[in-house]
Design a protein around this motif. Structure first.
Motif, PDB file in Angstrom:
ATOM      1  N   LEU A 198       4.544  -4.366 -13.162  1.00 18.48           N
ATOM      2  CA  LEU A 198       4.109  -3.150 -12.470  1.00 18.48           C
ATOM      3  C   LEU A 198       4.246  -3.395 -10.975  1.00 18.48           C
ATOM      4  O   LEU A 198       3.581  -4.273 -10.416  1.00 18.48           O
ATOM      5  N   VAL A 199       5.124  -2.609 -10.317  1.00 20.29           N
ATOM      6  CA  VAL A 199       5.444  -2.825  -8.901  1.00 20.29           C
ATOM      7  C   VAL A 199       4.922  -1.662  -8.066  1.00 20.29           C
ATOM      8  O   VAL A 199       5.281  -0.503  -8.305  1.00 20.29           O
ATOM      9  N   ASP A 200       4.081  -1.956  -7.096  1.00 21.56           N
ATOM     10  CA  ASP A 200       3.616  -0.932  -6.156  1.00 21.56           C
ATOM     11  C   ASP A 200       4.643  -0.800  -5.046  1.00 21.56           C
ATOM     12  O   ASP A 200       4.688  -1.610  -4.118  1.00 21.56           O
ATOM     13  N   SER A 201       5.487   0.240  -5.149  1.00 21.29           N
ATOM     14  CA  SER A 201       6.537   0.477  -4.158  1.00 21.29           C
ATOM     15  C   SER A 201       6.166   1.606  -3.195  1.00 21.29           C
ATOM     16  O   SER A 201       7.024   2.142  -2.507  1.00 21.29           O
ATOM     17  N   ASN A 202       4.899   1.950  -3.166  1.00 16.79           N
ATOM     18  CA  ASN A 202       4.413   2.977  -2.253  1.00 16.79           C
ATOM     19  C   ASN A 202       3.893   2.283  -0.991  1.00 16.79           C
ATOM     20  O   ASN A 202       2.708   1.959  -0.895  1.00 16.79           O
ATOM     21  N   PHE A 203       4.776   2.058  -0.035  1.00 17.11           N
ATOM     22  CA  PHE A 203       4.400   1.342   1.174  1.00 17.11           C
ATOM     23  C   PHE A 203       3.573   2.208   2.124  1.00 17.11           C
ATOM     24  O   PHE A 203       2.939   1.700   3.040  1.00 17.11           O
ATOM     25  N   ARG A 204       3.581   3.513   1.913  1.00 18.16           N
ATOM     26  CA  ARG A 204       2.858   4.425   2.796  1.00 18.16           C
ATOM     27  C   ARG A 204       1.385   4.543   2.410  1.00 18.16           C
ATOM     28  O   ARG A 204       0.513   4.638   3.282  1.00 18.16           O
ATOM     29  N   LYS A 205       1.109   4.559   1.106  1.00 17.93           N
ATOM     30  CA  LYS A 205      -0.272   4.710   0.635  1.00 17.93           C
ATOM     31  C   LYS A 205      -0.454   3.917  -0.652  1.00 17.93           C
ATOM     32  O   LYS A 205      -0.646   4.482  -1.720  1.00 17.93           O
ATOM     33  N   PRO A 206      -0.429   2.602  -0.561  1.00 19.44           N
ATOM     34  CA  PRO A 206      -0.553   1.781  -1.785  1.00 19.44           C
ATOM     35  C   PRO A 206      -1.969   1.863  -2.349  1.00 19.44           C
ATOM     36  O   PRO A 206      -2.949   1.958  -1.604  1.00 19.44           O
ATOM     37  N   PHE A 208      -7.115  -3.013  -9.644  1.00 17.51           N
ATOM     38  CA  PHE A 208      -7.241  -4.335 -10.249  1.00 17.51           C
ATOM     39  C   PHE A 208      -8.090  -5.290  -9.412  1.00 17.51           C
ATOM     40  O   PHE A 208      -8.202  -6.471  -9.743  1.00 17.51           O
ATOM     41  N   GLY A 209      -8.675  -4.787  -8.321  1.00 14.86           N
ATOM     42  CA  GLY A 209      -9.576  -5.599  -7.514  1.00 14.86           C
ATOM     43  C   GLY A 209      -8.903  -6.748  -6.791  1.00 14.86           C
ATOM     44  O   GLY A 209      -9.490  -7.827  -6.647  1.00 14.86           O
ATOM     45  N   ILE A 210      -7.663  -6.536  -6.328  1.00  8.68           N
ATOM     46  CA  ILE A 210      -6.931  -7.588  -5.616  1.00  8.68           C
ATOM     47  C   ILE A 210      -6.483  -7.072  -4.253  1.00  8.68           C
ATOM     48  O   ILE A 210      -6.548  -5.880  -3.969  1.00  8.68           O
ATOM     49  N   GLU A 211      -6.017  -7.959  -3.390  1.00  8.96           N
ATOM     50  CA  GLU A 211      -5.555  -7.574  -2.058  1.00  8.96           C
ATOM     51  C   GLU A 211      -4.128  -7.038  -2.135  1.00  8.96           C
ATOM     52  O   GLU A 211      -3.322  -7.485  -2.949  1.00  8.96           O
ATOM     53  N   ALA A 212      -3.807  -6.096  -1.235  1.00 11.94           N
ATOM     54  CA  ALA A 212      -2.461  -5.511  -1.209  1.00 11.94           C
ATOM     55  C   ALA A 212      -1.434  -6.486  -0.647  1.00 11.94           C
ATOM     56  O   ALA A 212      -0.256  -6.458  -1.014  1.00 11.94           O
ATOM     57  N   SER A 213      -1.882  -7.357   0.250  1.00  5.94           N
ATOM     58  CA  SER A 213      -0.955  -8.272   0.924  1.00  5.94           C
ATOM     59  C   SER A 213      -1.406  -9.720   0.723  1.00  5.94           C
ATOM     60  O   SER A 213      -2.618  -9.987   0.659  1.00  5.94           O
ATOM     61  N   PRO A 214      -0.458 -10.649   0.600  1.00  9.66           N
ATOM     62  CA  PRO A 214       1.000 -10.455   0.641  1.00  9.66           C
ATOM     63  C   PRO A 214       1.526  -9.817  -0.637  1.00  9.66           C
ATOM     64  O   PRO A 214       0.977 -10.021  -1.713  1.00  9.66           O
ATOM     65  N   GLY A 215       2.585  -9.020  -0.464  1.00  8.02           N
ATOM     66  CA  GLY A 215       3.174  -8.333  -1.589  1.00  8.02           C
ATOM     67  C   GLY A 215       4.643  -8.055  -1.358  1.00  8.02           C
ATOM     68  O   GLY A 215       5.331  -8.801  -0.644  1.00  8.02           O
ATOM     69  N   LEU A 216       5.138  -6.953  -1.923  1.00  9.74           N
ATOM     70  CA  LEU A 216       6.571  -6.662  -1.896  1.00  9.74           C
ATOM     71  C   LEU A 216       7.100  -6.483  -0.480  1.00  9.74           C
ATOM     72  O   LEU A 216       8.169  -6.994  -0.143  1.00  9.74           O
ATOM     73  N   ALA A 217       6.378  -5.739   0.368  1.00  9.25           N
ATOM     74  CA  ALA A 217       6.845  -5.512   1.735  1.00  9.25           C
ATOM     75  C   ALA A 217       6.951  -6.823   2.509  1.00  9.25           C
ATOM     76  O   ALA A 217       7.913  -7.039   3.267  1.00  9.25           O
ATOM     77  N   ASP A 218       5.982  -7.702   2.335  1.00 11.69           N
ATOM     78  CA  ASP A 218       6.020  -9.009   3.002  1.00 11.69           C
ATOM     79  C   ASP A 218       7.199  -9.838   2.499  1.00 11.69           C
ATOM     80  O   ASP A 218       7.847 -10.557   3.267  1.00 11.69           O
ATOM     81  N   PHE A 219       7.462  -9.720   1.218  1.00 12.96           N
ATOM     82  CA  PHE A 219       8.586 -10.439   0.617  1.00 12.96           C
ATOM     83  C   PHE A 219       9.921  -9.937   1.165  1.00 12.96           C
ATOM     84  O   PHE A 219      10.803 -10.724   1.516  1.00 12.96           O
ATOM     85  N   LEU A 220      10.054  -8.622   1.276  1.00 13.85           N
ATOM     86  CA  LEU A 220      11.322  -8.039   1.736  1.00 13.85           C
ATOM     87  C   LEU A 220      11.551  -8.269   3.221  1.00 13.85           C
ATOM     88  O   LEU A 220      12.674  -8.551   3.656  1.00 13.85           O
TER      89      LEU A 220
END
Length: 267
Positions: A155-163, A169-181
């Protein structure tokens, strides 16, 4: 920005008759005798139905997965808090409900719609809607959880504007896909202990414009690596609404299928 090119595999209506804060959490109810999909008893919980393909790996509380040339560690999410965000995870909080039954129906339609897809070992799905607050993230989460009863799912959160997937799931948004890219940071992946077949990739926080991130070569390479993954069988991408911004259209041309969430009798 309102045009979306890709294979439409399912449409998910959401009830408009309840107060917005509640109704956007529930799919529309249709008769279990409908020809759209075989009836599965809603008395079955997700834990009863899941084969627990990753039971052995989950027991060790970590697993390393290769994506886009990086080795990412997969760790369990923290114990669930009793928050409003958690309420949208219908397959956890109310797996015997009619709403959960409708997600099982959607899951069947998605599996059938992508049955002949041969783009890679992992089938990729984009979930979007025409307008905000129509239930696309809700649908992304519960579709992924339902698929995870019998498949390994990313499950990938690709909504960089309003994740928002990280909140459920009670976790932090970062680091994530945007940080990776953008910064080549290797993030951690998460799995909920209640559904160890599901892996969550959060959105992260990037400095680039979201459309620039989505059209970048690293994003294209990431999607191709997901399609070619020998670990995952399905990947669900949650993206922004179609009508306001181009983000969904950018990803739609790169995935195998699209699930369109609509506000019933309104959209």
């Amino acid at each position: 920005a309102g045009k979306l090119r890709g294979k439409l595999i399912a449409m998910m209506p959401v009830l408009p008759t309840l107060p917005p804060a509640i109704s956007r959490f529930l799919p529309s109810f249709s008769s279990p005798t409908s020809d759209a999909a075989p009836f599965i008893s809603p008395t079955d919980s997700i834990m009863e139905l899941a084969p627990m393909l990753l039971e052995e790996e989950a027991a060790s509380e970590s697993l390393e997965i290769e994506l886009a040339g990086r080795i990412m560690k997969r760790i369990p999410t923290p114990p669930s808090a009793n928050t409003t965000s958690r309420l949208i995870v219908t397959m956890f909080t109310n797996p015997k409900s009619q709403a959960a039954e409708e997600y099982r129906r959607l899951c069947f339609n998605v599996e059938w719609g992508l049955k002949e897809t041969l783009s890679g070992p992992c089938r990729t799905i984009l979930v979007t809607s025409a307008l905000p607050n129509e239930g696309k993230t809700l649908t992304s989460i519960n579709l992924a959880l339902t698929l995870a009863r019998t498949h390994r799912v990313l499950l990938v959160d690709s909504n960089f504007r309003k994740p928002s997937i990280h909140q459920a799931f009670g976790i932090e948004a970062s680091p994530g896909l945007a940080d990776f890219l953008e910064h080549q940071v290797t993030p951690q992946l998460y799995y909920p202990p209640e559904s160890p077949n599901l892996t969550v990739f959060t959105s992260g926080i990037g400095g680039w414009h979201p459309a620039d991130l989505l059209t970048s070569n690293p994003m294209t390479q990431f999607i191709e690596s997901v399609k070619g993954s020998s670990f995952f069988e399905f990947a669900v991408f949650d993206v922004p609404p179609v009508s306001l911004i181009p983000d969904s259209s950018i990803i739609a041309s790169k995935v195998d299928g699209i699930v369109w969430v609509i506000w019933e009798l309104s959209t």
